[in-house]
Motif scaffolding. Structure first.
Motif, PDB file in Angstrom:
ATOM      1  N   TRP A  16       0.827  -1.209   0.000  1.00  0.00           N
ATOM      2  CA  TRP A  16       0.000   0.000   0.000  1.00  0.00           C
ATOM      3  C   TRP A  16       0.859   1.256   0.000  1.00  0.00           C
ATOM      4  N   SER A  32      -1.298   8.680  -3.595  1.00  0.00           N
ATOM      5  CA  SER A  32      -2.510   9.086  -2.886  1.00  0.00           C
ATOM      6  C   SER A  32      -3.699   9.261  -3.828  1.00  0.00           C
ATOM      7  N   ARG A  85      -5.398   5.866  -4.501  1.00  0.00           N
ATOM      8  CA  ARG A  85      -5.949   5.078  -3.396  1.00  0.00           C
ATOM      9  C   ARG A  85      -7.476   5.074  -3.387  1.00  0.00           C
ATOM     10  N   ASN A 133      -9.530   1.636  -3.444  1.00  0.00           N
ATOM     11  CA  ASN A 133     -10.448   1.344  -2.336  1.00  0.00           C
ATOM     12  C   ASN A 133     -11.862   1.063  -2.841  1.00  0.00           C
ATOM     13  N   ARG A 179      -4.614  -2.381   5.103  1.00  0.00           N
ATOM     14  CA  ARG A 179      -3.695  -1.924   4.061  1.00  0.00           C
ATOM     15  C   ARG A 179      -2.312  -1.866   4.681  1.00  0.00           C
TER      16      ARG A 179
END
Length: 439
Positions: A295, A300, A303, A307, A324
């Motif tokens: 992870w 960023s 993510r 998710n 994660r």
């Protein structure tokens, strides 16, 4: 350990058809071997009440190239199997490949049965006549396509395999946890992180771990055994070499574990193969925690998309903790192991009858059961029917007609009240009089 039953024989004799019939609607787990129809498929099956791992092997050929690879796989199937079912073709008759396969089986000493397929429309004694010459066992006439003779074959298979050795709780209270996932997702790195030393070989190459390896250690004062398993690879990533990634050993590891840590690669998410193995582990009643590894390598801005994909793929696992993590850096790996251990504890939870019935009454006040045939389905009484995983038995009237969604609703209520995270929960419905009330 579960016995392993291999279906063997030359190409196109009907091994896959028989595999599908014995496995029913189960999705097969596919081993990483070259070829289109030459992959080894695995499935947990019940043969007349006897559990076993069924393996559909590639066809046995003769001479050079792919045939050398297939011959090698046939030998490995003999090594790892408790029973081999040699399949032949009544329409094509006895051939050299059949004789060669029978010879290998006799040399190996592996128990074997002989099934003569495609006997539909033939008198059994005529269909099997020439195959007596193979000298294995009394040949059985079957039709894998129509199902003729398959029931009798399954009974013979069940009688020929040894009793499975069911996993029992460690007398010292040691928790056995299997680390499962595709090759190169970081399973060995995770195990090394827990052990605090480089006891597992780690290379940036898929398939480094070939066999399941059990290692003991202590975590937060609790004795544990970690099992690092060979990876199970996606078919879209098949290489041209005959890698021996043992799906059989991964299935055995799941069978003997108290809990499973399923490791995913954050960059790839959960594949269909991952979801099949997760479902299999839950079906076997194993506690579970899921780690999404690497992870720390995800930007960023990526993510949120990842998710959302995980939420969609794993929506049926709302009772399983998902972490994660970074196995390489040790980021949050302790929480992942804690969740697996908590799942083991939850699986052994006692569910008092009084509280179960209070939960049932409260749930029925919130949502009444539906009507069937003009009468409402009745749920009268609940009690615990087993542990590891927890089993709740509910008695009533017309319970067989209770919708699946209502059963899930009851399971959620029970989970919430008892804090049952990380473990499957089984609801069994029984129609009839209340056995706890005197007649």
């Amino acid at each position: 350990m579960l016995p392993v039953v291999a279906l063997a024989g030359r190409p196109n004799v009907g091994k896959s058809t028989l595999f599908n019939r014995l496995a029913g609607k189960r999705e097969a787990l596919v081993a990483d071997y070259p070829g289109l129809t030459r992959d080894r498929r695995h499935s947990l099956v019940s043969l007349r009440g006897r559990r076993a791992i069924l393996v559909d092997t590639p066809g046995v050929g003769q001479g050079g190239g792919w045939d050398d690879i297939l011959q090698g796989q046939f030998g490995r199937a003999l090594e790892e199997s408790s029973l081999v079912v040699l399949m032949t073709d009544a329409r094509e008759g006895l051939c050299v490949a059949d004789e060669a396969a029978a010879g290998r089986i006799r040399e190996s000493g592996t128990p074997a049965l002989l099934a003569v397929n495609k006997c539909e429309g033939l008198a059994p004694e005529i269909g099997v006549a020439e195959f007596h010459a193979l000298g294995i066992t009394e040949p059985m006439a079957i039709s894998a396509l129509r199902g003729d003779g398959v029931r009798a074959l399954a009974e013979r298979m069940a009688g020929a395999i040894p009793e499975s050795l069911e996993a029992e709780p460690d007398p010292c209270g040691r928790a056995r946890i299997a680390v499962i996932g595709r090759p190169n997702v970081g399973k060995s790195t995770l195990v090394n992180r827990y052990l605090g030393e480089e006891r597992m070989l780690v290379r940036d190459e898929a398939g480094t771990t070939r066999d399941s390896i059990a290692l003991d250690f202590d975590h937060a004062g609790r004795s544990c055994t970690l099992v690092d398993t060979a990876g199970i690879r996606r078919r879209t990533r098949i290489s041209r070499g005959p890698e021996r990634l043992s799906v059989t050993q991964a299935l055995q590891a799941v069978e003997q574990a108290d809990a499973v840590i399923f490791l995913l690669d954050a960059r790839e998410g959960a594949t269909d193969q991952d979801l099949r193995l997760i479902a299999l582990a839950l079906e076997r009643g194993r506690a579970m925690a899921i780690g999404v590894n690497q992870w720390d390598r995800i930007q960023s801005e990526e993510r949120r998309r990842i998710n959302a994909g995980l939420d969609r793929q794993l929506r049926f696992l709302d009772f399983v903790d998902l972490h994660r993590v970074s196995a390489l850096r040790g980021w949050r790996v302790g929480r992942l192991l804690d969740s697996a251990l908590s799942g083991i504890d939850a699986a052994a939870t006692g569910l008092p009858t009084g509280r179960l019935n209070a939960i049932l009454r409260e749930a029925l006040r919130e949502h009444a059961t539906p009507r069937r045939g003009g009468r409402r389905i009745r749920l009268n009484y609940a009690h615990q029917g087993g542990k590891r995983p927890p089993v709740v038995i509910i008695h009533g009237r017309q319970t067989e007609r209770l919708p699946t969604d209502f059963r899930r609703f009851l399971a959620r209520r029970i989970r919430e009240h008892f804090g049952l995270r990380g473990t499957p929960l089984r609801i069994e419905l029984r129609t009839g009089p209340n056995p706890y009330v005197d007649a």
